[in-house]
Scaffold this motif. Structure first.
Motif, PDB file in Angstrom:
ATOM      1  N   SER A 159      -7.648 -27.615  -7.042  1.00 53.61           N
ATOM      2  CA  SER A 159      -8.563 -28.755  -6.988  1.00 53.61           C
ATOM      3  C   SER A 159      -8.771 -29.133  -5.527  1.00 53.61           C
ATOM      4  O   SER A 159      -7.828 -29.124  -4.732  1.00 53.61           O
ATOM      5  CB  SER A 159      -7.977 -29.956  -7.736  1.00 53.61           C
ATOM      6  OG  SER A 159      -7.758 -29.652  -9.087  1.00 53.61           O
ATOM      7  N   ASP A 172     -16.678 -36.342 -12.373  1.00 55.83           N
ATOM      8  CA  ASP A 172     -15.486 -37.046 -12.839  1.00 55.83           C
ATOM      9  C   ASP A 172     -14.532 -37.085 -11.659  1.00 55.83           C
ATOM     10  O   ASP A 172     -13.586 -36.290 -11.555  1.00 55.83           O
ATOM     11  CB  ASP A 172     -14.863 -36.324 -14.030  1.00 55.83           C
ATOM     12  CG  ASP A 172     -13.804 -37.176 -14.732  1.00 55.83           C
ATOM     13  OD1 ASP A 172     -13.588 -38.330 -14.290  1.00 55.83           O
ATOM     14  OD2 ASP A 172     -13.189 -36.692 -15.700  1.00 55.83           O
ATOM     15  N   ARG A 230     -10.897 -35.815 -10.686  1.00 54.06           N
ATOM     16  CA  ARG A 230     -10.021 -36.023 -11.831  1.00 54.06           C
ATOM     17  C   ARG A 230      -8.967 -34.919 -11.940  1.00 54.06           C
ATOM     18  O   ARG A 230      -7.805 -35.181 -12.271  1.00 54.06           O
ATOM     19  CB  ARG A 230     -10.883 -36.066 -13.107  1.00 54.06           C
ATOM     20  CG  ARG A 230     -10.136 -35.926 -14.423  1.00 54.06           C
ATOM     21  CD  ARG A 230      -9.136 -37.021 -14.674  1.00 54.06           C
ATOM     22  NE  ARG A 230      -9.768 -38.327 -14.633  1.00 54.06           N
ATOM     23  CZ  ARG A 230      -9.083 -39.470 -14.644  1.00 54.06           C
ATOM     24  NH1 ARG A 230      -7.771 -39.452 -14.673  1.00 54.06           N
ATOM     25  NH2 ARG A 230      -9.719 -40.622 -14.600  1.00 54.06           N
ATOM     26  N   SER A 231      -9.351 -33.686 -11.648  1.00 59.21           N
ATOM     27  CA  SER A 231      -8.410 -32.565 -11.762  1.00 59.21           C
ATOM     28  C   SER A 231      -7.208 -32.751 -10.842  1.00 59.21           C
ATOM     29  O   SER A 231      -6.085 -32.372 -11.188  1.00 59.21           O
ATOM     30  CB  SER A 231      -9.115 -31.247 -11.447  1.00 59.21           C
ATOM     31  OG  SER A 231      -9.763 -31.306 -10.186  1.00 59.21           O
ATOM     32  N   LEU A 234      -5.947 -35.714  -9.882  1.00 59.46           N
ATOM     33  CA  LEU A 234      -5.127 -36.767 -10.483  1.00 59.46           C
ATOM     34  C   LEU A 234      -4.336 -36.218 -11.671  1.00 59.46           C
ATOM     35  O   LEU A 234      -3.170 -36.575 -11.872  1.00 59.46           O
ATOM     36  CB  LEU A 234      -6.004 -37.935 -10.918  1.00 59.46           C
ATOM     37  CG  LEU A 234      -6.713 -38.691  -9.784  1.00 59.46           C
ATOM     38  CD1 LEU A 234      -7.708 -39.698 -10.355  1.00 59.46           C
ATOM     39  CD2 LEU A 234      -5.711 -39.390  -8.880  1.00 59.46           C
ATOM     40  N   ASP A 235      -4.960 -35.347 -12.445  1.00 63.21           N
ATOM     41  CA  ASP A 235      -4.245 -34.708 -13.563  1.00 63.21           C
ATOM     42  C   ASP A 235      -3.097 -33.859 -13.062  1.00 63.21           C
ATOM     43  O   ASP A 235      -2.016 -33.820 -13.666  1.00 63.21           O
ATOM     44  CB  ASP A 235      -5.210 -33.851 -14.393  1.00 63.21           C
ATOM     45  CG  ASP A 235      -6.186 -34.680 -15.219  1.00 63.21           C
ATOM     46  OD1 ASP A 235      -5.948 -35.903 -15.374  1.00 63.21           O
ATOM     47  OD2 ASP A 235      -7.180 -34.116 -15.697  1.00 63.21           O
ATOM     48  N   ASP A 236      -3.314 -33.152 -11.946  1.00 62.56           N
ATOM     49  CA  ASP A 236      -2.246 -32.339 -11.354  1.00 62.56           C
ATOM     50  C   ASP A 236      -1.060 -33.204 -10.958  1.00 62.56           C
ATOM     51  O   ASP A 236       0.100 -32.846 -11.204  1.00 62.56           O
ATOM     52  CB  ASP A 236      -2.760 -31.598 -10.111  1.00 62.56           C
ATOM     53  CG  ASP A 236      -3.519 -30.330 -10.444  1.00 62.56           C
ATOM     54  OD1 ASP A 236      -3.507 -29.928 -11.628  1.00 62.56           O
ATOM     55  OD2 ASP A 236      -4.131 -29.739  -9.537  1.00 62.56           O
ATOM     56  N   ALA A 242      -0.150 -36.104 -12.175  1.00 65.71           N
ATOM     57  CA  ALA A 242       0.545 -36.587 -13.375  1.00 65.71           C
ATOM     58  C   ALA A 242       1.380 -35.474 -13.998  1.00 65.71           C
ATOM     59  O   ALA A 242       2.530 -35.684 -14.401  1.00 65.71           O
ATOM     60  CB  ALA A 242      -0.469 -37.123 -14.377  1.00 65.71           C
ATOM     61  N   ARG A 243       0.808 -34.284 -14.073  1.00 71.71           N
ATOM     62  CA  ARG A 243       1.519 -33.148 -14.660  1.00 71.71           C
ATOM     63  C   ARG A 243       2.778 -32.820 -13.868  1.00 71.71           C
ATOM     64  O   ARG A 243       3.848 -32.597 -14.425  1.00 71.71           O
ATOM     65  CB  ARG A 243       0.586 -31.939 -14.712  1.00 71.71           C
ATOM     66  CG  ARG A 243       1.131 -30.748 -15.482  1.00 71.71           C
ATOM     67  CD  ARG A 243       0.166 -29.582 -15.429  1.00 71.71           C
ATOM     68  NE  ARG A 243      -1.140 -29.901 -15.982  1.00 71.71           N
ATOM     69  CZ  ARG A 243      -2.242 -30.052 -15.249  1.00 71.71           C
ATOM     70  NH1 ARG A 243      -2.198 -29.903 -13.940  1.00 71.71           N
ATOM     71  NH2 ARG A 243      -3.387 -30.346 -15.830  1.00 71.71           N
ATOM     72  N   ARG A 247      -1.149 -38.526 -18.665  1.00 66.71           N
ATOM     73  CA  ARG A 247      -2.395 -38.394 -17.929  1.00 66.71           C
ATOM     74  C   ARG A 247      -2.878 -39.762 -17.460  1.00 66.71           C
ATOM     75  O   ARG A 247      -2.793 -40.754 -18.173  1.00 66.71           O
ATOM     76  CB  ARG A 247      -3.455 -37.749 -18.826  1.00 66.71           C
ATOM     77  CG  ARG A 247      -4.763 -37.408 -18.128  1.00 66.71           C
ATOM     78  CD  ARG A 247      -5.658 -36.631 -19.084  1.00 66.71           C
ATOM     79  NE  ARG A 247      -6.878 -36.184 -18.435  1.00 66.71           N
ATOM     80  CZ  ARG A 247      -8.017 -36.861 -18.440  1.00 66.71           C
ATOM     81  NH1 ARG A 247      -8.089 -38.044 -19.032  1.00 66.71           N
ATOM     82  NH2 ARG A 247      -9.096 -36.370 -17.851  1.00 66.71           N
ATOM     83  N   ALA A 294      -2.791 -42.562  -7.173  1.00 66.74           N
ATOM     84  CA  ALA A 294      -2.403 -42.389  -8.574  1.00 66.74           C
ATOM     85  C   ALA A 294      -1.406 -43.463  -9.003  1.00 66.74           C
ATOM     86  O   ALA A 294      -1.497 -43.994 -10.114  1.00 66.74           O
ATOM     87  CB  ALA A 294      -1.813 -40.996  -8.782  1.00 66.74           C
ATOM     88  N   LEU A 340       0.465 -44.539 -12.309  1.00 72.62           N
ATOM     89  CA  LEU A 340       1.352 -43.393 -12.489  1.00 72.62           C
ATOM     90  C   LEU A 340       2.805 -43.825 -12.365  1.00 72.62           C
ATOM     91  O   LEU A 340       3.182 -44.517 -11.426  1.00 72.62           O
ATOM     92  CB  LEU A 340       1.049 -42.327 -11.437  1.00 72.62           C
ATOM     93  CG  LEU A 340       2.001 -41.122 -11.411  1.00 72.62           C
ATOM     94  CD1 LEU A 340       1.799 -40.259 -12.651  1.00 72.62           C
ATOM     95  CD2 LEU A 340       1.799 -40.294 -10.144  1.00 72.62           C
TER      96      LEU A 340
END
Length: 309
Positions: free
Chosen positions: A31, A55, A114-115, A117-119, A121-122, A128, A179, A185
């Motif tokens: 990302s 997004d 968004r990708s 932010l998802d990374d 969180a993961r 998420r 995040a 988060l």
């Protein structure tokens, strides 16, 4: 490859910024993260152009006041308010954020898809992240963004002297901060907090030493150990007392010192061999870290050697 994210000229043109320099990093899953500087001291009064809908978010640090700012979302004015220099503002690119440009402006914009932010969180073992918490036109007194922004403005102005490890470190730190601060988060209790294993530290240092110019992305080094950039950077700092980009800077200086014991090697060659962009960059960094210029340091070493002889 065509640019996809809202940074650089894709951001600058709709905002009437004549120049929009940017720096880019990538997460472990590729990302894009970016920071762009925008400035116009004599704008043509008009509503800013629409930015590409994504997004993604823009997090903006303002460097100057902008009174009576007319902020738009989804095709209508949502607030008219005073924007304050030093404050942080958030924009959701899904909402078509725009504003009336009728006064000089100077800002930094961080592009966070968004990708990314998802990374985050993961990697943290967390749920998420939902929508970031913000209100259009309402600023935040965010010292972390101010400090990161100040460092990155210098990097944008000296892009040829800025190593990729530094850019990666700063933009990943910014993403993690956003995040947590605006996305709620919460890291998992299982997050590993120790340093690197001895073999990992040796391998990481070998990789950094092999590229003193600092062009190897942080994600590539982290991937060597199947770690996230955030986890690797934290563990490396625990093990060495320094983040990777600072460790590399010190290694450059030590390499330069070794090279300067070779009497006939010009300082320009020392700078290049030690990973500095040029002799000016070398002199500035060496003087700041050692306390004397490279030339003075070498004369001191020669004097000590001659007296011993």
């Amino acid at each position: 490859m065509a640019q996809a994210g809202v940074y650089g000229s894709r951001l600058g043109r709709p905002l009437q910024a004549k120049n929009a320099p940017s720096l880019i990093a990538r997460t472990l899953r590729s990302s894009e993260l970016a920071v762009t500087e925008t400035r116009n001291d004599d704008p043509v009064p008009s509503l800013s152009g629409s930015l590409p809908s994504e997004d993604a978010y823009l997090v903006s640090l303002k460097f100057r006041d902008y009174p009576d700012c007319e902020c738009w979302e989804r095709g209508r004015c949502v607030i008219k308010t005073n924007v304050h220099g030093g404050a942080t503002y958030l924009y959701d690119l899904k909402r078509d954020p725009r504003y009336v440009i009728d006064k000089p402006f100077h800002s930094l914009f961080f592009y966070l898809p968004r990708s990314a932010l998802d990374d985050i969180a993961r990697q943290a073992g967390a749920p998420r992240i939902g929508e970031l918490a913000y209100e259009p036109g309402i600023g935040h007194d965010d010292a972390v963004v101010r400090n990161l922004g100040a460092s990155l403005v210098e990097a944008l102005r000296r892009a040829d002297e800025t190593n990729q490890l530094f850019v990666d470190h700063m933009l990943h730190a910014l993403t993690a901060h956003v995040a947590q601060t605006y996305g709620g988060l919460r890291r998992s209790a299982k997050t590993i907090r120790g340093g690197l294993a001895p073999w990992q530290l040796d391998r990481a240092c070998d990789m950094l030493n092999a590229d003193l110019a600092g062009k190897t992305p942080l994600r590539q080094i982290a991937a060597e150990f199947d770690l996230s950039v955030d986890h690797f950077s934290r563990a490396f700092r625990i093990s060495t007392g320094l983040p990777p980009h600072r460790w590399l800077l010190r290694r450059r200086v030590k390499t330069a010192e070794q090279l300067m014991t070779i009497r006939d090697l010009p300082l320009s060659e020392v700078a290049k061999s030690a990973g500095f962009a040029n002799q000016s960059h070398f002199t500035r960094v060496f003087s700041a870290m050692v306390g004397v210029s490279p030339g003075a340091w070498r004369r001191g070493v020669r004097g000590a050697s001659d007296s011993e002889g």
